[in-house]
Each structure stands twice: as C-alpha cells, then as structure tokens.
Design an enzyme around this catalytic site. Structure first.
Site, short mmCIF file in Angstrom:
data_model
loop_
_atom_site.label_atom_id
_atom_site.label_comp_id
_atom_site.label_asym_id
_atom_site.label_seq_id
_atom_site.Cartn_x
_atom_site.Cartn_y
_atom_site.Cartn_z
N HIS A 305 120.45 44.75 115.93
CA HIS A 305 121.05 45.85 116.69
C HIS A 305 122.46 45.47 117.17
CE1 HIS A 305 120.89 49.39 119.43
NE2 HIS A 305 121.64 48.61 120.21
N GLU A 306 122.56 44.33 117.83
CA GLU A 306 123.86 43.93 118.38
C GLU A 306 124.87 43.65 117.26
OE1 GLU A 306 124.00 44.73 121.32
OE2 GLU A 306 121.85 44.66 121.77
N HIS A 309 126.27 46.87 115.85
CA HIS A 309 127.25 47.51 116.74
C HIS A 309 128.67 47.14 116.35
CE1 HIS A 309 125.40 49.92 119.78
NE2 HIS A 309 124.71 48.95 120.37
N GLU A 328 124.67 54.36 120.11
CA GLU A 328 123.32 53.84 120.31
C GLU A 328 122.30 54.48 119.38
OE1 GLU A 328 123.00 51.19 121.60
OE2 GLU A 328 124.66 50.96 123.01
C1 7MF Z 1 117.75 47.25 120.60
O1 7MF Z 1 122.48 49.00 123.35
C2 7MF Z 1 117.76 48.56 121.05
C3 7MF Z 1 118.25 48.87 122.28
C4 7MF Z 1 123.41 48.35 126.11
C5 7MF Z 1 122.24 47.73 126.79
C6 7MF Z 1 121.46 46.99 124.12
O2 7MF Z 1 123.29 47.06 122.59
C7 7MF Z 1 122.74 47.69 123.72
C8 7MF Z 1 123.81 47.66 124.83
C9 7MF Z 1 120.07 48.96 127.04
C10 7MF Z 1 118.84 49.39 126.55
C11 7MF Z 1 118.45 49.03 125.28
C12 7MF Z 1 119.26 48.24 124.47
C13 7MF Z 1 120.51 47.79 124.96
C14 7MF Z 1 120.91 48.16 126.27
C15 7MF Z 1 118.77 47.89 123.12
C16 7MF Z 1 118.78 46.59 122.65
C17 7MF Z 1 118.27 46.29 121.41
N1 7MF Z 1 125.02 48.30 124.33
BR1 7MF Z 1 120.57 49.46 128.74
ZN ZN Z 2 123.01 49.27 121.52
#
Ligand code: 7MF
Ligand code: ZN
Length: 885
Positions: A305-306, A309, A328
């Site tokens: 996920h990261e 991004h 997201e």
């Molecule tokens: C997989 O979205 C799915 C969702 C924001 C913080 C991580 O990368 C993110 C950040 C929150 C809630 C869920 C997730 C994240 C955040 C997340 C992480 C892994 N930009 Br708040």
């Molecule tokens: Zn995210």
C-alpha cells in the site's frame, strides 16, 4: 463543554491557494524537548488565484515563534498577527516573489498526540498527514501547495547517530561537542503532508532493486537493534511490490533510495512519506515464532500500500482533503489486487468483502455516513474512514469491471501521463478513465457523491414454455444524514445462471442471436427498475448474482436454504460459492437468535448447514485457506447486521450453539482433518503450509467449542508444542475461551515467554480482551493496571480497550452498561492524551440506534457525557455530536 463550536470546512468553498511555496530549506536542531526549526521559504503570489492582494496566512499550531524575516528584513511584532492556528502578515508583500525566514521551537516529548514531531521511545519522528506539518513550523499546510524540500538535521551523535529525511542524502559533516549534521534533498516537489524526518539510534538491513529502466535502488529498513532479525519479510514484501507495480501498471520507483522506518508509537498503520515511509512496527516486524500468518499477510499488504502511494498519492496527489479517496481508494484497490496476485484471489476477495460488509456498511448506515468524497468535515482526521478507503476501493474496482483490465490500464496510463506532478480531484481521475476509453461515466460519478449502501433486489421468474428467465432488478438507496433522497446509480451486476446439474449455462439475452459462450455477464443496472430476459434455458436455473461482489450493495434475493446449499456445492464463482454458505449459516444463526429472543428453546439448528459442511469436508480441496473460510461461521457483527434490533446475547448464544452443533455432528471429520493437517513446523510460509494451518486451526476452533477435557488437552498440546505464532495463538485463544484448568498457567507461560516482544504482548492483551466468557470486563479492568499497559502507546490501547469494545460484542454490550461506561471513561482519558486515538475508539457507541431502548439510553448517556466534557478535542467532539444528532 467546548468554548466554541468548531468550524466546518466545505468542499464548495474550495479556493486556489493565494500563495505558493517553490522551495523550503528546513534546518532542525534536534532536541527531545526543545527542537529548533529554521525554515527558509521561497514564496510567490499564485498567478492563478483571483485575489492578488490577499494577506499571507500561514498555518501553525502549538509552536513557539522566535522570529520572522521577509526578504532578509526582520518583521517586527506589530507587523504580524498570531492566533492559535495562524501566523498572518496582513499587508500582502509588494513583490510577487519573496523569501520568508521563520524560526520556531517545538517540544516533541510533550507531544502525546503523535502528530507533528514527536518522540517514540528515544526516537524522534514525524507524522504529517493530514495536517500535522503545521505543528512543526508555519507553512501553507494544504496538499495543493507543492514544494521542493531540502532538510538539514543537526543532532547529538550519541542520541541521533542516524538522521533521515525525504529524498537523497546530499552532504554531511561533524560539529563541535559531539554533534553532526546531515542534509537531505528531495528533488520532487511535494505537499508538506509527505514531509518526514526520523532521528535515533537505528540499525538497518539493506537490499537493492533493479528497475526495468536500469536504475539500481537501495532499499533500507530501519529498526531498533533488537528487531533486526524481524525485517526480512518486510524487505521481501517491498521487492515484490516494486516488481508488481512495474509489471501490472508499468510504474517504477523514481529515487535512488527507498527507506522504511518502524516506530513503536504510531497512530495508524503506516505513512507514505516520499522516500521515507514511517511504519507502525506491527506492519514491519515478523519472525515465524512472533508473527502469525495473518500478520505476514498484513505486512505484505501495508508495505505494498505505502509503496503504491508513490505513484497514486505522491507523484499525483490530492487537490484538497475532500479528494482523499483519489489516493486512498485507488491505492487500496491496488494493494488488494497485489494481495490477490500474490496469494489466493478468492480468499483475498472474501476477506476484503468481509471487512467492507461488516465495517463499512455499518458506517454507511449510521450517523457518520458520508460519501466517498465528503462534502464537509470538522476534523479531517475523522475522515480516514472505511468509506473513503474501502468503499472508495470498491468504486475503483467497479470502474475496472466496467472498462475491463486493458481499458482500466489505458485509463491509468492516461491519468499518470496527464497529471504527473499535479494535485488533482476524483473527477480528474474519472475523466482520464473516460477519455482513454471513450466511455461515459456521468451517472457512475454519483458513487462519489451519494452516501449510503444501495439495496439491490433481484427477482427471477422462469418460464418453462419459452425456456426463459426474466430477472427484475430494483435499486434503492436509504436516506443518510444530509441526503434525504438519492438518484439511481450505475451498478455493474455480474451474474451467472446454474443448471440443475451444477454447470453454468452459457448466457444469452433475448435480443442476442446466440450465446457467446460466456458464463458470467456484467449487466449495467442504471434505472430504479430494469428487466433482463435470458433465453435458451432448458431447465430452471439457480441465479448466482453479484459474482465476485461486483458492487458494494446489499443484495436481496429470495433464496431457500436448499438453493443456498446448492450454490455452496456448485457455484463456479468462488466468491459466490463462499457467500452462499456464509449466508446460509448467517440465516440459520439469525433464525435461532430470533427463537431465543421469542423465549423459545430451540434444540438444534437447521440441518442444511451440517449437511452442506459434511459434503464440503468429504471433498478434496486444493486451496485449504479457501476451505477454512468456507467452514468458518459468519461473525457476530455480520449476523447482527441482519437484525432490526440487535440482541448481542441472542446472537452470541445462537452462534455458539451452531458452532457446538457442527462440532458434535462432525466431530470425527473435523478431528481427522485436524490431524491430517497438523505439523509442528516452524518456518514454512508457502501458500500450502499457510492453508494447512488455517484449516487445522479452524477445525480446532470447532472442536474447542465442545469444551471437554479431551478438547482442552488437544489445545494445550498444540499450545505447548507450537513453534510458530499462528499455532500458538490459535491454541491459546481456544484455551482462554474454554473452561480449561490450564488457562491461567498458559497465559502466564505465554507472557513470560514473550515479555520482551511488544507486538506479541499486544496479542496477549487482545486475546484476553476478546474472551467471550462472563467476567471479561472485570479482567480487562484489571489488565489496565498491568505494568505492561500504557495509555500513551496506541497499539496497547487498541489491543486492550479497542479489542474489547470492537470485538467482544457480548461483553461490551453487557446489559448493565458497564462496557459503555468503561469506553466512556477511556475516550475521555484518551482525549487529553491523543485525540485521534480517542476518536477512533468509540465507533461502537455511535451505533446506538441499532439496540434496544435500555441499551440505547445507556449508550447515549456515555455519548452525552463525552460531548459535555471540558476541553474535548475537535476530533472527539465531531464524532460525539454527529452521532447524537
Ligand atoms: C493499508 O493510507 C490500507 C490502509 C494514512 C494513514 C495508511 O497510507 C495510509 C496513510 C489510515 C488508515 C489506514 C491506512 C493508512 C492510514 C492504511 C494502511 C495500509 N496515507 Br488513518
Ligand atoms: Zn493510504
């Protein structure tokens, strides 16, 4: 009470920024309690903005201002204005381009909110999304201001031997008094929410990745020394994610260095800061004896996920926070597909839909329902929701379904090409998808603006004479806060028709010359009511609707237990096959619960389920994880969602009854399957081994429901012999939920074995917090006083308080309201420490309308008490006041 009602921000009020920041040169002189920040900003008036003479308003909170210089000239106190949230230069600078030099100080140690610059153990780190950068220095803290950052870190060599920031290291040097400095340059302009710095005594592992264009990227994972032996899986996950994005989307990484840092104090899962991801240790650290198979899978998912991004979020970012799902929803869709390609597509889809249907559907049906692209918010941190993430991913998935794999890729290519380096909107994304495919998604766009889960009713009418089947499809969407009425949506409805022998019919609609050999078709449902007539069906088929869960809707279909059992036995769509069994089990549990509520004493559950399970157990299966899911009973959450007024005691009792009955009726089959798949292995992580463990532990769960001396021994034996965490924790969980005499000894042994592993101790707390036996609340209260418990560590709070309130329905909802008071107490306590964690904790109370009058009253009392507390944060205020409205 709050002194004033916090202000609401509206999407319709969006205006372009009046100033831009071309570059920022930041210098941090690091100190636990007094970090000095010098910021040199190259600013200019935004030529696109309508207001050329606007005052310069910078965001900044909880920071101490030392000095300001404009173009090198000191700005005296009478020429600026300071409010709790802003630094304002009222007279616009005369020139279009100017520099601003601002010196400030912050106290990381006092920052228990873990937003901005804070201390995690001895490590300094940052979290800036969404609006944390304004707690570090004065800035234009909005995602459409994209800046080139250069960061110099100055610190003590002993406390901060490693000092990291975004981009590439550019220079470093020594200073007097055992200090040193490092300068980092990030060549990509970015919004300040992607800024990060980390400093501390960190070790790292390193690997490399070669991109298709020949760039060699250094990959580093930084952790505390004692965790170095738990990084290998995260590194492998990263390499797989990089390869996957190259192969599936043609996207490669764009810097020479990719860093991940694991920190133990973190409000959420992880953060995609450019070139320097910061992760909750939970989503990095894994060793076979400390992490479960599920942990391994989650780590791969979050690392993916990261990483994803970097293109969907960083290279192309959001214009404003209302567009959060742009990055997201799309990135969750990408990480879901990565997971599906890496393991079992069917299993991954079932797991994802389970989360969506239990958590997102509940949110969408409650007082906090909002569209995937919200229209307004008080505190943006409250909008990192199931709807923005999970429903947002479903919306992207529907576009994928409608355009097909190649069409979606064409759209993605155009999106990357057209918007690289920009801050854009959800609409820009849809437009790229349309333009690349000549498609019209006008009606489809409503998925972004309408809240609530649509209801889809499918009625089938078979006519033997004409050998045809007419499907009548109706859609409706319930009212949600602020949206009393809705327009019809464009819903992709994938379906198949199954002949009595279990085979799929080729599908032919009435106006088509012949069947094209397809056995699954995607119908576009666009009207409130629509008919589809299928022909050439010699015998009456069973309808398999919404295959693969092709749209995030509640499906209503009148299907008998017999039809559901038929689908469970034959559906060629693995999702629907599982869903048929799940829905069969769900309805049988629901029926039992209703009998219990009516004061009846049902003796046994409907036989359809046991017989269907018997059949499944007699078959041979390739994907054992899938079989484990097929056998797993629906959660109490899922069954509760089927009730008008939820009765947590009845749901729990009914589910336990079914669990026990299956165990009694199929004891031999389950025992045999358990033994056949039981190995005492320590480090085997291929899909087959994972599947074996999952299936075996599902069998163990059923057998443990018998709660006999023999099953106690079975569990204790597995617990003692386990050489991997999956088996150890599965056994311990069974033991804790049983009448086993060894319960206390096993819990103590587990604690002693793992007392130095925080993430394992989190499991120890969670397993006790989710014990469904009477008295769990008392035990949870006692555990609050355990020396290892700490309200300032979010993982601990979630593992004890969060797990009890969210995953222990029968005890949380105990009828005297003790669970609600417990949550009320802790929301109030946490509000003062960490508003984000506090506000994410009381989801269960917001659902008060779904319970009986007595419980409603008790839940509301707690919400009112929270809303009326002195010094309540915006975060908590918004959730409490909206759920009371
Ligand atoms: C997989 O979205 C799915 C969702 C924001 C913080 C991580 O990368 C993110 C950040 C929150 C809630 C869920 C997730 C994240 C955040 C997340 C992480 C892994 N930009 Br708040
Ligand atoms: Zn995210």
């Amino acid at each position: 009470m709050r002194e004033s009602t916090p202000k609401t921000v509206y999407l319709k009020d969006y205006q372009l920024p009046e100033y831009l920041i071309g570059s920022a040169e930041l210098t941090f002189v690091l100190d636990e309690q007094d970090t000095r920040v010098v910021s040199r900003l190259t600013m200019q008036k935004n030529r696109k903005s309508l207001n050329g003479n606007a005052p310069l308003v910078l965001d900044g909170e909880r920071i101490i201002l030392e000095s300001i210089k404009l173009n090198g000239q000191k700005v005296t106190a009478n020429r600026y204005e300071l409010t709790p949230e802003n630094l304002i230069l009222p007279g616009a600078p005369k020139v279009d381009v100017f520099t601003l030099e601002i010196e400030t100080r912050v106290n990381p140690k006092a920052n228990t909110a873990l937003e901005g610059l804070y201390l995690s153990r001895d490590m300094l780190c940052t979290q800036c999304e969404a609006e944390g950068f304004r707690k570090i220095t004065y800035f234009l803290d909005r995602p459409d201001v994209m800046t080139r950052f250069t960061t110099t870190l100055v610190g003590d060599k002993w406390s901060y031997p490693v000092m990291l920031s975004n981009g590439n290291p550019a220079a470093m040097g020594d200073l007097r008094k055992n200090r040193h400095w490092v300068k980092w340059e990030d060549p990509f302009p970015k919004p300040c929410y992607l800024f990060a710095l980390v400093a501390g005594r960190l070790d790292h592992i390193e690997d490399t990745h070669l991109t298709p264009s020949g760039r060699e990227v250094k990959l580093r994972i930084f952790v505390e020394r004692h965790d170095l032996d738990k990084c290998a899986h995260a590194m492998q996950s990263l390499k797989h994610a990089m390869r996957w994005d190259e192969e599936v989307y043609g996207r490669e990484y764009d810097l020479d260095l990719y860093m991940i840092v694991a920190v133990s104090h973190f409000n959420m899962g992880a953060m995609e800061n450019k070139g320097l991801n910061v992760f909750n240790t939970k989503y990095v650290l894994a060793r076979p004896d400390t992490a479960t198979d599920a942990d391994y899978e989650h780590i791969e998912g979050v690392i993916g996920h990261e990483y994803f991004h970097n293109w969907t979020g960083n290279r192309i970012t959001c214009r404003d926070w209302f567009q959060l799902s742009l990055k997201e929803g799309l990135t969750v869709f990408r990480d879901q597909e990565f997971g599906a390609d890496r393991s079992s597509r069917a299993v991954k889809r079932i797991e994802d839909v389970n989360v969506l249907r239990t958590r997102q559907f509940a949110e969408d049906a409650g007082p906090l329902a909002h569209p995937v692209r919200p229209d307004s918010y008080i505190e943006i941190n409250n909008f990192y929701t199931m709807t923005v993430y999970e429903k947002g991913a479903e919306v992207v998935r529907m576009i994928h379904t409608l355009l097909g794999k190649e069409g979606f890729r064409r759209g993605a290519d155009l999106y990357f090409d057209r918007h690289d380096g920009q801050a854009v909107t959800c609409d820009d994304f849809i437009k790229a998808m349309e333009d690349a495919n000549g498609a019209d998604l006008t009606q489809f766009r409503r998925w972004y603006s309408q809240a609530g889960t649509p209801e889809l009713t499918v009625i089938s009418d078979y006519d033997g004479k004409s050998q045809s089947l007419t499907l009548t499809v109706r859609q409706s969407c319930p009212p949600t806060p602020g949206q009393p009425t809705k327009e019809p949506l464009h819903i992709p409805l994938a379906l198949g028709l199954i002949a009595p022998d279990g085979s799929d019919y080729p599908l032919q609609l009435e106006n088509e010359a012949e069947a094209l050999g397809q056995t699954t078709r995607v119908l576009s449902v666009t009207q409130l009511e629509q008919r589809f007539r299928f022909v050439n069906l010699p015998q009456e088929p069973v309808v398999s609707a919404l295959r693969g869960f092709s749209a995030p809707v509640r499906l209503h279909q009148h299907q008998s237990y017999g039809e559901l059992a038929f689908l469970l036995a034959h559906d060629s769509d693995p999702f629907n096959r599982w869903d048929a069994g799940h829905s069969l089990a769900g309805q049988i549990i629901l029926h039992l619960a209703e009998q219990l509520i009516a004061g009846e004493r049902p003796e046994r559950a409907d036989r359809h389920l046991v017989e269907a399970y018997r059949k499944a157990l007699a078959q041979s299966w390739n994907d054992l994880s899938y079989l484990a899911l097929l056998l797993g009973l629906p959660s109490e959450d899922y069954v509760s969602a089927l009730m008008k007024i939820v009765d947590p005691d009845a749901v729990h009792a009914a589910r336990q009854m079914v669990m026990k009955e299956i165990a009694q009726m199929l004891e031999n089959e389950l025992s045999r399957l358990y033994e056949a798949n039981h190995r005492e292995e320590s480090d085997c992580f291929d899909a087959e081994a994972i599947g074996r463990r999952r299936l075996k532990n599902t069998c163990l769960g059923f057998l443990a429901a018998l709660d006999t001396v023999a099953t106690h021994q079975l569990c204790v034996r597995q617990f003692r012999a386990a050489r991997n965490m999956t088996d150890q924790i599965a056994a311990l969980s069974c033991i804790v939920n049983s009448g086993s005499a060894d319960k206390g000894a096993c819990l103590d042994a587990f604690y002693q074995q793992w007392r130095d592993e925080d993430l394992v101790i989190d499991k120890w707390f969670a397993i006790q917090a989710t014990c469904h036996l009477p008295g769990a609340l008392g035990n949870v209260r006692r555990l609050l006083d355990h020396p290892a418990f700490d309200l300032k560590t979010p993982n601990r709070v979630r593992s004890l308080i969060g797990a009890f309130c969210q995953s222990n329905l029968v005890n949380f909802h105990q009828s005297d309201g003790g669970g609600y008071r417990f949550l009320g107490d802790h929301v109030i306590a946490l509000n003062a420490i960490n508003p984000q964690v506090a506000s994410r904790m009381f989801g269960p109370l917001t659902q008060w309308r779904r319970y009986d009058d007595a419980r409603q009253k008790l839940m509301r009392e707690q919400l009112q008490r929270i809303a009326g507390t002195d010094g309540i944060s915006k975060d908590v205020y918004e959730v409490a006041s909206k759920s009371l409205a």
